[in-house]
Design a protein around this motif. Structure first.
Motif, PDB file in Angstrom:
ATOM      1  N   PRO A  33       1.252  -1.638 -11.647  1.00 61.14           N
ATOM      2  CA  PRO A  33       0.233  -1.086 -10.752  1.00 61.14           C
ATOM      3  C   PRO A  33       0.634  -1.143  -9.277  1.00 61.14           C
ATOM      4  CG  PRO A  33      -0.473  -3.207 -11.587  1.00 61.14           C
ATOM      5  CD  PRO A  33       0.813  -2.867 -12.286  1.00 61.14           C
ATOM      6  N   ALA A  34       1.635  -1.953  -8.946  1.00 60.62           N
ATOM      7  CA  ALA A  34       2.068  -2.069  -7.550  1.00 60.62           C
ATOM      8  C   ALA A  34       2.939  -0.889  -7.115  1.00 60.62           C
ATOM      9  CB  ALA A  34       2.813  -3.378  -7.340  1.00 60.62           C
ATOM     10  N   CYS A  57       7.093  -7.716  -8.803  1.00 60.92           N
ATOM     11  CA  CYS A  57       7.589  -6.347  -8.829  1.00 60.92           C
ATOM     12  C   CYS A  57       8.874  -6.270  -8.012  1.00 60.92           C
ATOM     13  CB  CYS A  57       6.537  -5.396  -8.259  1.00 60.92           C
ATOM     14  SG  CYS A  57       7.129  -3.706  -8.052  1.00 60.92           S
ATOM     15  N   PRO A  58       9.974  -5.792  -8.598  1.00 62.18           N
ATOM     16  CA  PRO A  58      11.230  -5.732  -7.852  1.00 62.18           C
ATOM     17  C   PRO A  58      11.219  -4.664  -6.750  1.00 62.18           C
ATOM     18  CG  PRO A  58      11.525  -4.837 -10.051  1.00 62.18           C
ATOM     19  CD  PRO A  58      10.139  -5.391  -9.991  1.00 62.18           C
ATOM     20  N   GLN A  59      10.327  -3.697  -6.819  1.00 64.84           N
ATOM     21  CA  GLN A  59      10.258  -2.645  -5.804  1.00 64.84           C
ATOM     22  C   GLN A  59       9.462  -3.070  -4.572  1.00 64.84           C
ATOM     23  OE1 GLN A  59      11.904   0.339  -6.022  1.00 64.84           O
ATOM     24  NE2 GLN A  59      12.781  -0.545  -7.870  1.00 64.84           N
ATOM     25  N   THR A  60       8.311  -3.709  -4.794  1.00 65.70           N
ATOM     26  CA  THR A  60       7.415  -4.040  -3.690  1.00 65.70           C
ATOM     27  C   THR A  60       7.433  -5.515  -3.322  1.00 65.70           C
ATOM     28  OG1 THR A  60       5.529  -4.469  -5.144  1.00 65.70           O
ATOM     29  CG2 THR A  60       5.832  -2.191  -4.365  1.00 65.70           C
ATOM     30  N   GLY A  61       7.892  -6.377  -4.234  1.00 62.91           N
ATOM     31  CA  GLY A  61       7.879  -7.811  -3.998  1.00 62.91           C
ATOM     32  C   GLY A  61       6.518  -8.446  -4.243  1.00 62.91           C
TER      33      GLY A  61
END
Length: 60
Positions: free
Chosen positions: A37-38, A9-13
């Motif tokens: 889902p992250a 996920c590029p937002q949460t890693g």
């Protein structure tokens, strides 16, 4: 046959597992929107490679 992919996920890693439905070969190199889902946002995943749109890293 469906297959599982793991993308970051590029937002949460976080690594996220998702199932992609099998598609005919003529539309395999397209992107599909996936609700993450992250972070609960949409990401566009390449159906044939499992890479996120805009990801420049190569997968081997």
């Amino acid at each position: 046959m469906d297959r599982h992919i793991i993308f970051k996920c590029p937002q949460t890693g976080m690594n996220v597992q998702h199932r992609l439905a099998a598609v005919p070969a003529d539309v395999a190199n397209t992107h599909v929107s996936v609700e993450c889902p992250a972070c609960t946002r949409l990401h566009f995943i390449n159906r044939s490679t499992g890479q996120i749109l805009g990801d420049t890293k190569r997968r081997d």
